[in-house]
Design a protein around this motif. Structure first.
Motif, PDB file in Angstrom:
ATOM      1  N   ALA A  11      80.554  32.282  25.803  1.00  0.00           N
ATOM      2  CA  ALA A  11      81.549  33.102  26.492  1.00  0.00           C
ATOM      3  C   ALA A  11      81.793  32.616  27.910  1.00  0.00           C
ATOM      4  O   ALA A  11      82.897  32.750  28.433  1.00  0.00           O
ATOM      5  N   GLY A  12      80.784  32.058  28.551  1.00  0.00           N
ATOM      6  CA  GLY A  12      80.940  31.599  29.919  1.00  0.00           C
ATOM      7  C   GLY A  12      79.655  30.999  30.439  1.00  0.00           C
ATOM      8  O   GLY A  12      78.635  30.963  29.744  1.00  0.00           O
ATOM      9  N   PHE A  13      79.716  30.558  31.702  1.00  0.00           N
ATOM     10  CA  PHE A  13      78.528  29.963  32.298  1.00  0.00           C
ATOM     11  C   PHE A  13      78.632  29.977  33.815  1.00  0.00           C
ATOM     12  O   PHE A  13      79.706  30.161  34.385  1.00  0.00           O
ATOM     13  N   VAL A  14      77.476  29.770  34.442  1.00  0.00           N
ATOM     14  CA  VAL A  14      77.371  29.604  35.890  1.00  0.00           C
ATOM     15  C   VAL A  14      76.873  28.183  36.110  1.00  0.00           C
ATOM     16  O   VAL A  14      75.781  27.830  35.666  1.00  0.00           O
ATOM     17  N   GLN A  15      77.686  27.370  36.782  1.00  0.00           N
ATOM     18  CA  GLN A  15      77.347  25.969  37.035  1.00  0.00           C
ATOM     19  C   GLN A  15      76.549  25.862  38.330  1.00  0.00           C
ATOM     20  O   GLN A  15      76.914  26.474  39.328  1.00  0.00           O
ATOM     21  N   TYR A  16      75.468  25.085  38.305  1.00  0.00           N
ATOM     22  CA  TYR A  16      74.642  24.925  39.497  1.00  0.00           C
ATOM     23  C   TYR A  16      74.148  23.496  39.615  1.00  0.00           C
ATOM     24  O   TYR A  16      74.299  22.689  38.707  1.00  0.00           O
ATOM     25  N   GLY A  17      73.564  23.191  40.743  1.00  0.00           N
ATOM     26  CA  GLY A  17      72.895  21.919  40.975  1.00  0.00           C
ATOM     27  C   GLY A  17      71.572  22.195  41.674  1.00  0.00           C
ATOM     28  O   GLY A  17      71.427  23.211  42.346  1.00  0.00           O
ATOM     29  N   MET A  18      70.620  21.310  41.519  1.00  0.00           N
ATOM     30  CA  MET A  18      69.312  21.491  42.147  1.00  0.00           C
ATOM     31  C   MET A  18      69.126  20.454  43.239  1.00  0.00           C
ATOM     32  O   MET A  18      69.499  19.294  43.084  1.00  0.00           O
ATOM     33  N   ARG A  19      68.561  20.898  44.337  1.00  0.00           N
ATOM     34  CA  ARG A  19      68.210  20.003  45.438  1.00  0.00           C
ATOM     35  C   ARG A  19      66.878  20.495  45.979  1.00  0.00           C
ATOM     36  O   ARG A  19      66.816  21.554  46.606  1.00  0.00           O
ATOM     37  N   GLU A  20      65.825  19.725  45.701  1.00  0.00           N
ATOM     38  CA  GLU A  20      64.451  20.100  46.045  1.00  0.00           C
ATOM     39  C   GLU A  20      64.155  21.477  45.468  1.00  0.00           C
ATOM     40  O   GLU A  20      64.183  21.648  44.268  1.00  0.00           O
ATOM     41  N   ASN A  21      63.877  22.483  46.314  1.00  0.00           N
ATOM     42  CA  ASN A  21      63.557  23.818  45.784  1.00  0.00           C
ATOM     43  C   ASN A  21      64.722  24.790  45.987  1.00  0.00           C
ATOM     44  O   ASN A  21      64.520  25.993  46.068  1.00  0.00           O
ATOM     45  N   GLU A  22      65.946  24.251  46.042  1.00  0.00           N
ATOM     46  CA  GLU A  22      67.136  25.083  46.219  1.00  0.00           C
ATOM     47  C   GLU A  22      68.065  24.927  45.018  1.00  0.00           C
ATOM     48  O   GLU A  22      68.295  23.821  44.540  1.00  0.00           O
ATOM     49  N   MET A  23      68.586  26.048  44.573  1.00  0.00           N
ATOM     50  CA  MET A  23      69.605  26.033  43.529  1.00  0.00           C
ATOM     51  C   MET A  23      70.951  26.254  44.214  1.00  0.00           C
ATOM     52  O   MET A  23      71.159  27.265  44.866  1.00  0.00           O
ATOM     53  N   TRP A  24      71.857  25.302  44.052  1.00  0.00           N
ATOM     54  CA  TRP A  24      73.190  25.392  44.633  1.00  0.00           C
ATOM     55  C   TRP A  24      74.135  25.865  43.538  1.00  0.00           C
ATOM     56  O   TRP A  24      74.465  25.113  42.626  1.00  0.00           O
ATOM     57  N   VAL A  25      74.563  27.108  43.615  1.00  0.00           N
ATOM     58  CA  VAL A  25      75.444  27.675  42.591  1.00  0.00           C
ATOM     59  C   VAL A  25      76.884  27.346  42.979  1.00  0.00           C
ATOM     60  O   VAL A  25      77.354  27.751  44.038  1.00  0.00           O
ATOM     61  N   ARG A  75      60.803  31.418  42.268  1.00  0.00           N
ATOM     62  CA  ARG A  75      60.501  31.234  43.689  1.00  0.00           C
ATOM     63  C   ARG A  75      61.314  30.090  44.302  1.00  0.00           C
ATOM     64  O   ARG A  75      60.798  29.248  45.027  1.00  0.00           O
ATOM     65  N   LEU A  76      62.588  30.092  43.976  1.00  0.00           N
ATOM     66  CA  LEU A  76      63.515  29.114  44.534  1.00  0.00           C
ATOM     67  C   LEU A  76      64.386  29.785  45.580  1.00  0.00           C
ATOM     68  O   LEU A  76      64.486  31.010  45.628  1.00  0.00           O
ATOM     69  N   ALA A  77      65.034  28.983  46.382  1.00  0.00           N
ATOM     70  CA  ALA A  77      66.067  29.483  47.294  1.00  0.00           C
ATOM     71  C   ALA A  77      67.409  29.278  46.598  1.00  0.00           C
ATOM     72  O   ALA A  77      67.533  28.443  45.699  1.00  0.00           O
ATOM     73  N   ILE A  78      68.413  30.041  46.998  1.00  0.00           N
ATOM     74  CA  ILE A  78      69.734  29.919  46.385  1.00  0.00           C
ATOM     75  C   ILE A  78      70.777  29.682  47.471  1.00  0.00           C
ATOM     76  O   ILE A  78      70.723  30.271  48.541  1.00  0.00           O
ATOM     77  N   MET A  79      71.694  28.776  47.167  1.00  0.00           N
ATOM     78  CA  MET A  79      72.820  28.494  48.050  1.00  0.00           C
ATOM     79  C   MET A  79      74.076  28.928  47.282  1.00  0.00           C
ATOM     80  O   MET A  79      74.562  28.188  46.428  1.00  0.00           O
ATOM     81  N   PRO A  80      74.597  30.111  47.562  1.00  0.00           N
ATOM     82  CA  PRO A  80      75.711  30.654  46.760  1.00  0.00           C
ATOM     83  C   PRO A  80      77.081  30.154  47.215  1.00  0.00           C
ATOM     84  O   PRO A  80      77.809  30.848  47.913  1.00  0.00           O
ATOM     85  N   PHE A  81      77.463  28.960  46.775  1.00  0.00           N
ATOM     86  CA  PHE A  81      78.801  28.454  47.059  1.00  0.00           C
ATOM     87  C   PHE A  81      79.834  29.180  46.186  1.00  0.00           C
ATOM     88  O   PHE A  81      81.007  29.218  46.517  1.00  0.00           O
ATOM     89  N   CYS A  82      79.395  29.740  45.077  1.00  0.00           N
ATOM     90  CA  CYS A  82      80.250  30.503  44.165  1.00  0.00           C
ATOM     91  C   CYS A  82      80.624  31.838  44.832  1.00  0.00           C
ATOM     92  O   CYS A  82      79.751  32.635  45.173  1.00  0.00           O
TER      93      CYS A  82
END
Length: 162
Positions: A22-36, A66-73
């Protein structure tokens, strides 16, 4: 039945509704950060409830890991502005840039990419054909080259004899 799973190979959280993606959330990983990056949903599954469930699943999974998130979305940012308990997931240095800046009138669904065109009916009838005006065609006619023409195969028209 709804299923949300993390497809690590394609870096996206996928939402399945009765076996259909039905859908998805696209992300990328950089060290211990998830970039959404963005959220995408098929148009026929357009639902505020579905989007919120998917985004909350992502946030809870980031918290558990226990990751950090960078919400570009922008959809995720809007949800995080509503649910302030997720603000500590954004690194403190970046909170001011990402959080508290969304339009309070817009819901997360307003920032989701939708795929699949809406069903439209054509108003044209089978017999509706318009003649091409002479001013457009300018009297030029084009005929395709014959298969024996050497230019059809990419060869120059005049090959000098040697």
């Amino acid at each position: 039945m709804r299923v949300i799973e993390n497809n690590r190979e394609q870096c996206r959280y996928e939402l399945y509704e009765s076996g259909d993606l039905a859908g998805f959330v696209q992300y990328g990983m950089r060290e211990n950060e998830m970039w959404v990056h963005y959220t995408q949903l098929k148009r026929r599954y357009r639902s505020e409830e579905l989007i919120e469930e998917l985004l909350l699943h992502v946030l809870n999974d980031v918290r558990r890991s226990r990751l950090a998130i960078m919400p570009f979305c922008l959809a995720l940012r809007t949800l995080m502005d509503e649910k302030t308990e997720y603000a500590p997931l954004v690194p403190e240095l970046w909170r001011q840039r990402f959080l508290g800046r969304s339009d309070p009138q817009r819901r997360p669904m307003g920032y989701v990419r939708f795929t699949g065109s809406p069903k439209r009916r054509s108003t044209a009838k089978e017999c509706d054909t318009l003649p091409v005006p002479q001013s457009i065609s300018r009297g030029h006619s084009w005929t395709p080259p014959s298969p024996s023409d050497p230019r059809v195969n990419g060869a120059p028209a005049n090959i000098p004899a040697t």
